[in-house]
Design a protein around this motif. Structure first.
Motif, PDB file in Angstrom:
ATOM      1  N   SER A  58       0.830  -1.211   0.000  1.00 45.90           N
ATOM      2  CA  SER A  58       0.000   0.000   0.000  1.00 45.90           C
ATOM      3  C   SER A  58       0.861   1.257   0.000  1.00 45.90           C
ATOM      4  O   SER A  58       1.582   1.552   0.957  1.00 45.90           O
ATOM      5  N   ARG A  59       0.735   1.997  -1.047  1.00 48.48           N
ATOM      6  CA  ARG A  59       1.448   3.272  -1.161  1.00 48.48           C
ATOM      7  C   ARG A  59       0.985   4.245  -0.076  1.00 48.48           C
ATOM      8  O   ARG A  59       1.792   4.931   0.557  1.00 48.48           O
ATOM      9  N   ASN A  60      -0.331   4.309   0.137  1.00 48.11           N
ATOM     10  CA  ASN A  60      -0.877   5.240   1.127  1.00 48.11           C
ATOM     11  C   ASN A  60      -0.357   4.950   2.534  1.00 48.11           C
ATOM     12  O   ASN A  60      -0.017   5.870   3.276  1.00 48.11           O
ATOM     13  N   VAL A  61      -0.319   3.692   2.891  1.00 48.05           N
ATOM     14  CA  VAL A  61       0.150   3.314   4.224  1.00 48.05           C
ATOM     15  C   VAL A  61       1.629   3.634   4.366  1.00 48.05           C
ATOM     16  O   VAL A  61       2.063   4.200   5.374  1.00 48.05           O
ATOM     17  N   ARG A  62       2.425   3.290   3.354  1.00 50.79           N
ATOM     18  CA  ARG A  62       3.868   3.553   3.420  1.00 50.79           C
ATOM     19  C   ARG A  62       4.157   5.058   3.493  1.00 50.79           C
ATOM     20  O   ARG A  62       5.013   5.493   4.267  1.00 50.79           O
ATOM     21  N   MET A  63       3.448   5.830   2.688  1.00 53.79           N
ATOM     22  CA  MET A  63       3.673   7.283   2.713  1.00 53.79           C
ATOM     23  C   MET A  63       3.262   7.871   4.061  1.00 53.79           C
ATOM     24  O   MET A  63       3.955   8.743   4.597  1.00 53.79           O
ATOM     25  N   ALA A  64       2.158   7.408   4.615  1.00 51.49           N
ATOM     26  CA  ALA A  64       1.714   7.901   5.921  1.00 51.49           C
ATOM     27  C   ALA A  64       2.729   7.543   7.001  1.00 51.49           C
ATOM     28  O   ALA A  64       3.064   8.379   7.857  1.00 51.49           O
ATOM     29  N   GLN A  65       3.232   6.311   6.955  1.00 55.00           N
ATOM     30  CA  GLN A  65       4.232   5.907   7.937  1.00 55.00           C
ATOM     31  C   GLN A  65       5.502   6.748   7.793  1.00 55.00           C
ATOM     32  O   GLN A  65       6.063   7.214   8.790  1.00 55.00           O
ATOM     33  N   ALA A  66       5.939   6.975   6.570  1.00 55.27           N
ATOM     34  CA  ALA A  66       7.148   7.773   6.341  1.00 55.27           C
ATOM     35  C   ALA A  66       6.965   9.198   6.858  1.00 55.27           C
ATOM     36  O   ALA A  66       7.858   9.746   7.523  1.00 55.27           O
ATOM     37  N   ARG A  67       5.816   9.804   6.579  1.00 52.72           N
ATOM     38  CA  ARG A  67       5.557  11.163   7.074  1.00 52.72           C
ATOM     39  C   ARG A  67       5.583  11.213   8.598  1.00 52.72           C
ATOM     40  O   ARG A  67       6.156  12.119   9.197  1.00 52.72           O
ATOM     41  N   ALA A  68       4.933  10.221   9.217  1.00 55.46           N
ATOM     42  CA  ALA A  68       4.882  10.191  10.681  1.00 55.46           C
ATOM     43  C   ALA A  68       6.281  10.013  11.273  1.00 55.46           C
ATOM     44  O   ALA A  68       6.660  10.703  12.227  1.00 55.46           O
ATOM     45  N   LEU A  69       7.042   9.107  10.714  1.00 56.59           N
ATOM     46  CA  LEU A  69       8.404   8.886  11.208  1.00 56.59           C
ATOM     47  C   LEU A  69       9.257  10.141  11.036  1.00 56.59           C
ATOM     48  O   LEU A  69       9.993  10.531  11.952  1.00 56.59           O
ATOM     49  N   ALA A  70       9.149  10.764   9.880  1.00 56.03           N
ATOM     50  CA  ALA A  70       9.946  11.972   9.618  1.00 56.03           C
ATOM     51  C   ALA A  70       9.556  13.098  10.574  1.00 56.03           C
ATOM     52  O   ALA A  70      10.424  13.832  11.053  1.00 56.03           O
ATOM     53  N   THR A  71       8.291  13.211  10.862  1.00 56.33           N
ATOM     54  CA  THR A  71       7.827  14.248  11.780  1.00 56.33           C
ATOM     55  C   THR A  71       8.429  14.061  13.169  1.00 56.33           C
ATOM     56  O   THR A  71       8.676  15.034  13.878  1.00 56.33           O
ATOM     57  N   ARG A  72       8.712  12.831  13.520  1.00 57.58           N
ATOM     58  CA  ARG A  72       9.337  12.535  14.811  1.00 57.58           C
ATOM     59  C   ARG A  72      10.859  12.547  14.719  1.00 57.58           C
ATOM     60  O   ARG A  72      11.550  12.161  15.646  1.00 57.58           O
ATOM     61  N   GLY A  73      11.398  12.980  13.574  1.00 56.82           N
ATOM     62  CA  GLY A  73      12.841  13.076  13.410  1.00 56.82           C
ATOM     63  C   GLY A  73      13.515  11.787  12.985  1.00 56.82           C
ATOM     64  O   GLY A  73      14.737  11.699  12.971  1.00 56.82           O
ATOM     65  N   ARG A  74      12.737  10.800  12.630  1.00 53.29           N
ATOM     66  CA  ARG A  74      13.273   9.486  12.256  1.00 53.29           C
ATOM     67  C   ARG A  74      13.367   9.374  10.729  1.00 53.29           C
ATOM     68  O   ARG A  74      12.718   8.557  10.098  1.00 53.29           O
ATOM     69  N   HIS A  75      14.201  10.222  10.150  1.00 54.47           N
ATOM     70  CA  HIS A  75      14.295  10.320   8.694  1.00 54.47           C
ATOM     71  C   HIS A  75      14.831   9.052   8.039  1.00 54.47           C
ATOM     72  O   HIS A  75      14.353   8.655   6.979  1.00 54.47           O
ATOM     73  N   GLU A  76      15.803   8.427   8.668  1.00 57.88           N
ATOM     74  CA  GLU A  76      16.329   7.192   8.080  1.00 57.88           C
ATOM     75  C   GLU A  76      15.261   6.107   8.056  1.00 57.88           C
ATOM     76  O   GLU A  76      15.096   5.401   7.063  1.00 57.88           O
ATOM     77  N   ASP A  77      14.498   5.980   9.135  1.00 61.02           N
ATOM     78  CA  ASP A  77      13.411   4.996   9.161  1.00 61.02           C
ATOM     79  C   ASP A  77      12.360   5.320   8.100  1.00 61.02           C
ATOM     80  O   ASP A  77      11.812   4.418   7.466  1.00 61.02           O
ATOM     81  N   ALA A  78      12.083   6.598   7.919  1.00 63.49           N
ATOM     82  CA  ALA A  78      11.137   7.016   6.880  1.00 63.49           C
ATOM     83  C   ALA A  78      11.639   6.591   5.505  1.00 63.49           C
ATOM     84  O   ALA A  78      10.888   6.043   4.691  1.00 63.49           O
ATOM     85  N   ALA A  79      12.917   6.834   5.254  1.00 65.77           N
ATOM     86  CA  ALA A  79      13.509   6.451   3.968  1.00 65.77           C
ATOM     87  C   ALA A  79      13.474   4.941   3.781  1.00 65.77           C
ATOM     88  O   ALA A  79      13.204   4.446   2.674  1.00 65.77           O
ATOM     89  N   LEU A  80      13.721   4.208   4.851  1.00 70.78           N
ATOM     90  CA  LEU A  80      13.750   2.747   4.739  1.00 70.78           C
ATOM     91  C   LEU A  80      12.378   2.162   4.440  1.00 70.78           C
ATOM     92  O   LEU A  80      12.263   1.222   3.655  1.00 70.78           O
ATOM     93  N   THR A  81      11.322   2.708   5.052  1.00 69.82           N
ATOM     94  CA  THR A  81       9.991   2.184   4.751  1.00 69.82           C
ATOM     95  C   THR A  81       9.637   2.449   3.286  1.00 69.82           C
ATOM     96  O   THR A  81       9.034   1.607   2.622  1.00 69.82           O
ATOM     97  N   LEU A  82      10.054   3.598   2.773  1.00 73.53           N
ATOM     98  CA  LEU A  82       9.800   3.881   1.358  1.00 73.53           C
ATOM     99  C   LEU A  82      10.681   3.020   0.457  1.00 73.53           C
ATOM    100  O   LEU A  82      10.245   2.598  -0.621  1.00 73.53           O
ATOM    101  N   SER A  83      11.881   2.712   0.898  1.00 74.04           N
ATOM    102  CA  SER A  83      12.764   1.836   0.132  1.00 74.04           C
ATOM    103  C   SER A  83      12.166   0.437   0.015  1.00 74.04           C
ATOM    104  O   SER A  83      12.256  -0.209  -1.033  1.00 74.04           O
ATOM    105  N   GLU A  84      11.564  -0.027   1.097  1.00 79.35           N
ATOM    106  CA  GLU A  84      10.891  -1.334   1.065  1.00 79.35           C
ATOM    107  C   GLU A  84       9.756  -1.327   0.054  1.00 79.35           C
ATOM    108  O   GLU A  84       9.545  -2.294  -0.677  1.00 79.35           O
ATOM    109  N   TYR A  85       8.998  -0.238   0.033  1.00 78.94           N
ATOM    110  CA  TYR A  85       7.918  -0.105  -0.946  1.00 78.94           C
ATOM    111  C   TYR A  85       8.491  -0.111  -2.364  1.00 78.94           C
ATOM    112  O   TYR A  85       7.941  -0.752  -3.270  1.00 78.94           O
TER     113      TYR A  85
END
Length: 107
Positions: free
Chosen positions: A47-74
């Protein structure tokens, strides 16, 4: 929130997870929002929507690498999604990882 959680437990859908995460976020219940999004990614990995939402949430909390990794998995599942590729690169840059940003832009 409890009603949404019960609905997710009995009849899970991508939309219910997103609604729950959004509500939890608005109530400053960030761990619950992130947990719901992680569950949603496990249940709906493509799900693109779920991955993008997770990435935004992680980035908002300062977890940019985790955000990038969830999108990389997608992107492993959808390598032609240019917008997601660009977002992943931006998160790697925010995580001070320019080499990974370049790598993801040139698959």
């Amino acid at each position: 929130m409890e009603v949404l959680r019960e609905l997710i437990d009995s009849q899970p859908t991508e939309e219910l997870y997103l609604e729950f995460a959004t509500l939890a976020w608005r109530l400053n219940r960030f761990p619950e929002a992130l947990n719901a999004l992680a569950e949603a990614v496990q249940r709906y990995p493509q799900s693109r929507n779920v991955r993008m939402a997770q990435a935004r949430a992680l980035a908002t909390r300062g977890r940019h690498e985790d955000a990038a990794l969830t999108l990389s998995e997608y992107l492993a599942l959808h390598p032609d999604d240019v917008e997601v590729r660009t977002q992943a690169a931006a998160h790697f840059l925010d995580a001070a990882q320019p080499r990974k940003a370049i790598e993801i832009l040139a698959p």
